[in-house]
Design an enzyme around this catalytic site. Structure first.
Site, mmCIF file in Angstrom:
data_model
loop_
_atom_site.group_PDB
_atom_site.id
_atom_site.type_symbol
_atom_site.label_atom_id
_atom_site.label_comp_id
_atom_site.label_asym_id
_atom_site.label_seq_id
_atom_site.Cartn_x
_atom_site.Cartn_y
_atom_site.Cartn_z
ATOM 1 N N TYR A 161 0.843 -1.200 0.000
ATOM 2 C CA TYR A 161 0.000 0.000 0.000
ATOM 3 C C TYR A 161 0.879 1.252 0.000
ATOM 4 O O TYR A 161 0.713 2.149 -0.835
ATOM 5 C CB TYR A 161 -0.909 -0.014 1.236
ATOM 6 C CG TYR A 161 -1.619 1.304 1.475
ATOM 7 C CD1 TYR A 161 -2.648 1.716 0.643
ATOM 8 C CD2 TYR A 161 -1.246 2.137 2.538
ATOM 9 C CE1 TYR A 161 -3.290 2.928 0.847
ATOM 10 C CE2 TYR A 161 -1.887 3.345 2.749
ATOM 11 C CZ TYR A 161 -2.911 3.739 1.909
ATOM 12 O OH TYR A 161 -3.545 4.934 2.109
HETATM 13 O O1 LIG Z 1 -2.254 6.938 7.686
HETATM 14 C C1 LIG Z 1 -2.242 6.175 6.750
HETATM 15 O O2 LIG Z 1 -1.584 6.377 5.769
HETATM 16 C C2 LIG Z 1 -2.993 4.909 6.801
HETATM 17 O O3 LIG Z 1 -3.885 4.974 7.913
HETATM 18 C C3 LIG Z 1 -4.615 3.798 8.125
HETATM 19 O O4 LIG Z 1 -3.727 2.740 8.386
HETATM 20 P P1 LIG Z 1 -3.354 2.418 9.874
HETATM 21 O O5 LIG Z 1 -2.634 3.537 10.493
HETATM 22 O O6 LIG Z 1 -2.687 1.099 9.855
HETATM 23 O O7 LIG Z 1 -4.780 2.368 10.563
HETATM 24 P P2 LIG Z 1 -5.578 1.169 11.222
HETATM 25 O O8 LIG Z 1 -5.720 0.064 10.267
HETATM 26 O O9 LIG Z 1 -6.793 1.767 11.777
HETATM 27 O O10 LIG Z 1 -4.622 0.717 12.399
HETATM 28 C C4 LIG Z 1 -4.329 1.599 13.466
HETATM 29 C C5 LIG Z 1 -3.456 0.911 14.465
HETATM 30 O O11 LIG Z 1 -4.198 -0.177 15.041
HETATM 31 C C6 LIG Z 1 -3.417 -1.351 14.957
HETATM 32 N N1 LIG Z 1 -4.329 -2.472 14.800
HETATM 33 C C7 LIG Z 1 -5.066 -2.592 13.698
HETATM 34 C C8 LIG Z 1 -5.946 -3.628 13.554
HETATM 35 C C9 LIG Z 1 -6.043 -4.582 14.592
HETATM 36 O O12 LIG Z 1 -6.819 -5.536 14.534
HETATM 37 N N2 LIG Z 1 -5.270 -4.412 15.675
HETATM 38 C C10 LIG Z 1 -4.410 -3.391 15.824
HETATM 39 O O13 LIG Z 1 -3.727 -3.269 16.828
HETATM 40 C C11 LIG Z 1 -2.507 -1.164 13.778
HETATM 41 O O14 LIG Z 1 -1.365 -1.968 13.905
HETATM 42 C C12 LIG Z 1 -2.214 0.315 13.856
HETATM 43 O O15 LIG Z 1 -1.146 0.520 14.726
HETATM 44 C C13 LIG Z 1 -5.427 3.485 6.899
HETATM 45 O O16 LIG Z 1 -6.070 2.255 7.080
HETATM 46 C C14 LIG Z 1 -4.599 3.426 5.661
HETATM 47 O O17 LIG Z 1 -5.453 3.281 4.551
HETATM 48 C C15 LIG Z 1 -3.729 4.635 5.527
HETATM 49 O O18 LIG Z 1 -4.506 5.718 5.127
#
Ligand SMILES: O=C(O)[C@H]1O[C@H](OP(=O)(O)OP(=O)(O)OC[C@H]2O[C@@H](n3ccc(=O)[nH]c3=O)[C@H](O)[C@@H]2O)[C@H](O)[C@@H](O)[C@H]1O
Length: 782
Positions: free
Chosen positions: A243
Site C-alpha cells: 500500500y
Molecule cells: O495513515 C495512513 O496512511 C494509513 O492509515 C490507516 O492505516 P493504519 O494507520 O494502519 O490504521 P488502522 O488500520 O486503523 O490501524 C491503526 C493501528 O491499530 C493497529 N491495529 C489494527 C488492527 C487490529 O486488529 N489491531 C491493531 O492493533 C494497527 O497496527 C495500527 O497501529 C489506513 O487504514 C490506511 O489506509 C492509511 O490511510
C-alpha cells in the site's frame, strides 16, 4: 436512449390494443386540467405542490442506471452539470474521485456547502460494506451532489466527464486503502493506486483547461523512517507495505505529470484519518463493533512489547486541509497536452501532531461505549504495519493555515455517537444488543437518547456529520422561520379519479412529469411547462387503470390494470413497449421500481418481481399477504421491500433472504397495524427506518427499524392514513388523511410534534407524490 437498446431491454410483445390518439379525449383532458370549478380536489397535486413548496426533493434515484450503461445520455449529463454548478463567486468545480468513500463524502459535502460545484465518481467496490457507501451517496444526493458510478480506470468515462464539465480541480481520493489487506489482494492496489491514477492523469493532462489536482497520498510513505516527527523532507524510500509503495509511486508519478505536462499537483499525506462515516476496516471502527458485540479485539504490539502508536487525525481537520490545499493549489499551465510553464508541485503532511497508542485508543472507546473490551495482545505480524506515525505539519500550516483542533478523545466521542446513530440501538435492551454492520438507523438512537440515555438531562444533538458540514438544521435559533402555505399553489380537476383507497393512481416522475390515471386513461401533466398529454386509454375489459409508476429514468411508465396485466410504456415515443402477463390473477393496485426490477402487487395477495429486460420476466414471487397488496416501496438501497396489505400486514422482504423455496420468505412480518396498510415511506436519512400508516380502524403512523423489526414509535393521527412523504431537507414527515378530518399534517421528526396542519378538504387526500425539482429558494435547481 437509442431505440435498439430499448428494443433489446423491452422486447415488444404484440398486444391487442392500439393507441388511438383521440383529439376529443385530449380536449376533454385539457378541460379537466384547466377547469377551476373543482368538484373533486385533485388532492395529489395539491400535496405535490405543497410538498414542493416545502422544498421536498424527489425520492427517485436520479443516478439511475436503469436500462442502459451506467453513464451517458442527456439526463445523465444534466445531472452532472447541475451537480457541477458553482454557487459562489470565485468558486471552483471539482471532480471528486472516491466520493462515496469516507474522506470523499466529507470533502464533497464541505465543498458543496460553501458553494462550489462538485461531481463525484466512485466504483462502489466491495472492499467494505457497499451499503455504507450507498448511504453516503444518499447523503450527498440530498445535498445536491451527484456521484457517477464508475471506475477511474475507465478513460472513456473520464473523458466524457471532462467533455461535460470544465473542471477546475480534481480532488483525487479514489484508492485501494488499507495497509494489511495488500498482502491479500496486491493487484487491487496496482489497479487503483497506480493504473487508475495514471488513467486519471492522462485525462487531466489533455483536458482543456487542465485542472489542478489535489490527491491523497499517505503517512505510510514514511515507512521505516524514524525521524520524529515525520517531515515532508524525510526519506520515503523504505515503504513497509505494498500500500505504502503504491502511494509512494503515486507521488513519483504525479511529479512526472507535473514536470512534463504542467499539471498543478498537491499530494496530501493523511495520518490515520477517523471519524463519523468512517471506514469499517480501520481499527477504531472494527474495535467499536467488536466491543459492542462482546467479541474480542486484537491489539498488535511492536518489538519488546512496545505499544504501537498513530497520529490519529479527525476527519474535520482533514477536510480543512483538503479545502485549504484546493484553495491554494495554483493553476496548471499546460494546454493541448503540452506544458506551457512550471506548475506547482507540493506535498503536505495532514496529521494531528500528537500520536496516541493503540491501547489508549481502546480505553477511550471503552469509556465512550461504557463497555469493556476483550483484549488479545499479539506481536505485530510482519504485514506492513509500522510502529508509529507522527506528523510535522508546519509546512501545511505555513501554506494554508492548517491547524488540527480535535483531539482523539473528542473525535472518538463524535464517532461513537455517529456509530450508534447509524447502526442503531435496540432501545430498552442492553448494549450488547447493538446491531452491527447494518445500514443507517438514526431513529433508534434518537429514540434511545430521548427515552433512555437522557432521562435526567436533555439530549444533545445527534451528530451525523460535523456541524459545519451538515445542512441538517441543528441550530434552531439560527434557522429562518419558514412560511407554510395554507392553500394550494395550483388545483386541478380530476373528475374520473377512482376513489379507491387500495389503488395507486398518481406518480411524479424524475423528469418532472406527473402521471395520473383517470378511469381507463393515463394522462401526463408536465410540471415544467404545464402541457398535458395522454399516454393510453384502455378498453373496458382491460381497465380501469389500477396503478401507475414512473421508472427511475422518468421516461418509462408502468401501468397496472384491472385485468391483472401490467404494461410498460415509453412516454416520449408514446409507445407501448411490452405487456407483462401471468404475474397476477386479479387487479394490480401497486407497483414499485428497483432499477430494472418492476415489482407488482396484486389483489391476489402476491408480490412479483419482474425483470423488464428479459422475456421470462418473473424472477421472484413473494407470498405473505392474504389479501390485496395496496402499498409497495423499495428502500433506497434497493435491498428491502416494504409491502402493505388489506390484511393489515406489513412484511419486509430482503432481496438476499427472500428465496422462493423458503416457506417464510419475509425478513419481518410486522403485524401491529389494525387496518389496511397503504401508506409507506422509507426515511431518506436512515436507510432502515420505515414509516407506515394504517387505514380505517387503525389511524396510526408507525416507525420501524426494518433490520430488527422493532416498532420504534406509534402515533395516533385520528384519521385514516392515506399517504406519507418524508422531507429530504428537514427531519419532517408529511401525512395525508381520510376520515375523519381529511387533513394534511406535517410532523417534526422524531418528536412527532405537529409543525402544520392543513384542513378543509371535503374528501380524503388519497395520494401524494413529490416533485423531483428542488425548491429554488434552496438555490439549487429550478
Ligand atoms: O495513515 C495512513 O496512511 C494509513 O492509515 C490507516 O492505516 P493504519 O494507520 O494502519 O490504521 P488502522 O488500520 O486503523 O490501524 C491503526 C493501528 O491499530 C493497529 N491495529 C489494527 C488492527 C487490529 O486488529 N489491531 C491493531 O492493533 C494497527 O497496527 C495500527 O497501529 C489506513 O487504514 C490506511 O489506509 C492509511 O490511510
Amino acid at each position: 436512449m437509442p431505440s435498439a437498446l430499448e428494443d433489446e431491454l423491452f422486447p415488444s410483445t404484440p398486444g391487442k390494443f392500439k393507441i388511438e390518439r383521440s383529439h376529443g379525449m385530449n380536449r376533454q383532458f385539457h378541460r379537466c386540467f384547466a377547469s377551476t370549478s373543482t368538484m373533486f380536489l385533485w388532492a395529489l397535486f395539491l400535496i405535490a405542490l405543497t410538498a414542493s413548496y416545502l422544498s421536498f426533493q424527489s425520492f427517485v434515484d436520479s443516478g439511475s442506471r436503469y436500462f442502459s450503461a451506467s453513464w451517458g445520455g442527456i439526463q445523465w449529463e444534466k445531472q452532472v452539470r447541475n451537480s457541477a454548478q458553482i454557487h459562489r463567486s470565485g468558486g471552483m468545480s471539482v471532480l471528486v474521485t472516491g466520493a462515496a468513500g469516507f474522506v470523499g463524502t466529507h470533502v464533497s459535502l464541505a465543498l458543496k456547502k460553501r458553494g462550489d460545484g462538485v461531481v463525484g465518481i466512485d466504483n462502489f467496490n466491495s472492499y467494505y460494506d457497499p451499503s455504507l457507501k450507498k448511504a453516503r451517496r444518499s447523503l450527498l444526493k440530498s445535498h445536491g451532489v451527484f456521484i457517477v458510478e464508475g471506475d477511474i480506470n475507465d478513460n472513456r468515462l473520464l473523458d466524457k466527464l471532462f467533455d461535460t464539465v470544465a473542471f477546475t480541480h480534481v480532488m483525487h481520493l479514489a484508492a485501494q486503502a488499507g495497509v494489511r489487506y495488500a498482502m491479500e489482494n496486491p493487484h487491487s492496489y496496482v489497479h487503483s493506486n497506480i493504473a487508475g491514477l495514471v488513467t486519471l492523469l492522462e485525462v487531466c493532462k489533455t483536458a482543456n483547461p487542465q485542472p489542478s489536482i489535489v490527491w491523497a497520498s499517505s503517512s505510510s510513505v514514511y515507512g521505516l523512517n524514524d525521524n520524529v516527527p515525520f517531515s515532508e523532507s524525510d526519506r520515503t524510500d523504505q515503504p513497509a507495505s505494498l500500500y505504502a509503495a503504491t502511494k509512494k509511486a503515486g507521488e513519483e508519478i504525479t511529479h512526472t505529470y507535473n514536470h512534463i505536462y504542467g499539471l498543478s499537483v498537491t499530494g496530501l499525506r493523511f495520518f490515520t484519518v477517523y471519524g463519523p462515516w468512517g471506514r469499517p476496516d480501520m481499527a477504531y471502527f472494527s474495535f467499536t463493533r467488536n466491543i459492542l458485540q462482546g467479541k474480542p479485539i486484537t491489539i498488535y504490539r511492536g518489538k519488546n512489547r512496545v505499544d504501537l502508536a498513530r497520529d490519529f487525525t479527525y476527519i474535520d481537520d482533514i477536510v480543512k486541509g483538503c479545502l485549504g490545499s484546493l484553495d491554494t493549489s495554483g493553476k496548471s499551465t499546460g494546454s493541448g497536452g503540452k506544458k506551457r510553464g512550471p506548475a506547482p508541485y507540493r506535498i503536505f503532511n495532514l496529521g494531528n501532531t500528537s500520536p496516541v497508542t493503540v491501547p489508549t485508543l481502546v480505553s477511550i472507546l471503552e469509556r465512550h461505549l461504557k463497555m469493556k473490551a476483550k483484549k488479545n495482545f499479539v506481536d505485530m505480524p510482519g504485514n506492513g504495519d509500522v510502529p508509529f506515525t507522527h506528523a510535522n505539519i508546519s509546512l501545511a500550516r505555513r501554506e494554508f493555515g492548517y491547524k488540527p483542533t480535535t483531539d482523539l478523545q473528542t473525535g472518538l466521542r463524535k464517532f461513537v455517537r455517529w456509530y450508534l446513530s447509524y447502526y442503531g440501538y435496540n432501545h430498552g435492551k442492553p448494549l450488547d444488543r447493538f446491531i452491527p454492520n447494518r445500514s443507517a438507523m438514526d431513529f433508534d438512537f434518537a429514540h434511545f437518547m430521548l427515552t433512555e440515555a437522557f432521562k435526567n438531562k436533555p439530549p444533545g444533538p445527534v451528530e451525523l456529520l460535523p456541524r459545519e458540514f451538515s445542512s441538517l438544521p441543528q441550530d434552531k435559533q439560527a434557522k429562518p422561520r419558514r412560511h407554510i402555505p395554507q392553500t394550494s399553489e395550483r388545483t386541478l380537476d380530476a373528475p374520473d379519479l377512482v376513489d379507491d383507497y387500495y389503488l395507486n393512481l398518481l406518480d411524479w416522475g424524475s423528469c418532472n412529469v406527473i402521471a395520473i390515471a383517470l378511469a381507463n386513461t393515463v394522462y401526463l401533466w408536465d410540471a415544467t411547462n404545464g402541457s398535458t398529454s395522454e399516454v393510453a386509454t384502455f378498453e373496458d375489459e382491460v381497465g380501469p387503470v389500477t396503478s401507475v409508476s414512473w421508472a427511475p429514468d422518468g421516461r418509462h411508465i408502468a401501468i397496472g390494470l384491472d385485468n391483472s396485466e401490467v404494461q410498460l410504456w415509453d412516454s416520449t415515443a408514446n409507445k407501448r413497449l411490452r405487456t407483462l402477463r401471468g404475474c397476477h390473477r386479479s387487479r394490480v393496485g401497486s407497483i414499485a421500481w428497483n432499477n430494472h426490477i418492476l415489482t407488482t402487487g396484486g389483489m391476489d395477495g402476491c408480490i412479483v418481481n419482474n425483470d423488464v429486460r428479459v422475456r421470462s420476466h418473473i424472477v421472484e414471487t413473494y407470498r405473505g399477504h392474504k389479501q390485496e397488496v395496496c402499498g409497495l416501496k423499495w428502500s433506497a438501497s434497493g435491498q428491502q421491500l416494504a409491502s402493505g396489505g388489506n390484511d393489515n400486514l406489513l412484511p419486509i422482504w430482503d432481496r438476499s433472504v427472500a428465496s422462493s423455496n423458503s416457506p417464510t420468505q419475509w425478513l419481518h412480518r410486522l403485524e401491529d397495524h389494525t387496518a389496511a396498510v397503504k401508506a409507506l415511506a422509507w426515511c431518506p436519512f436512515q436507510g432502515n427506518l420505515l414509516a407506515s400508516g394504517g387505514g380505517g380502524g387503525d389511524r396510526c403512523i408507525k416507525f420501524w427499524n426494518t433490520h430488527t423489526g422493532a416498532c420504534l414509535n406509534s402515533v395516533d393521527t385520528g384519521s385514516h392514513v392515506c399517504a406519507l412523504l418524508w422531507n429530504k431537507n428537514e427531519r419532517e414527515l408529511l401525512s395525508s388523511h381520510g376520515f375523519t378530518q381529511n387533513q394534511l399534517t406535517l410532523w417534526k421528526y422524531p418528536s412527532m410534534a405537529k409543525v402544520a396542519e392543513l384542513t378543509g378538504h371535503t374528501s380524503r387526500v388519497l395520494y401524494m407524490a413529490q416533485s423531483p425539482v428542488l425548491d429554488p429558494a434552496h438555490n439549487e435547481e429550478t
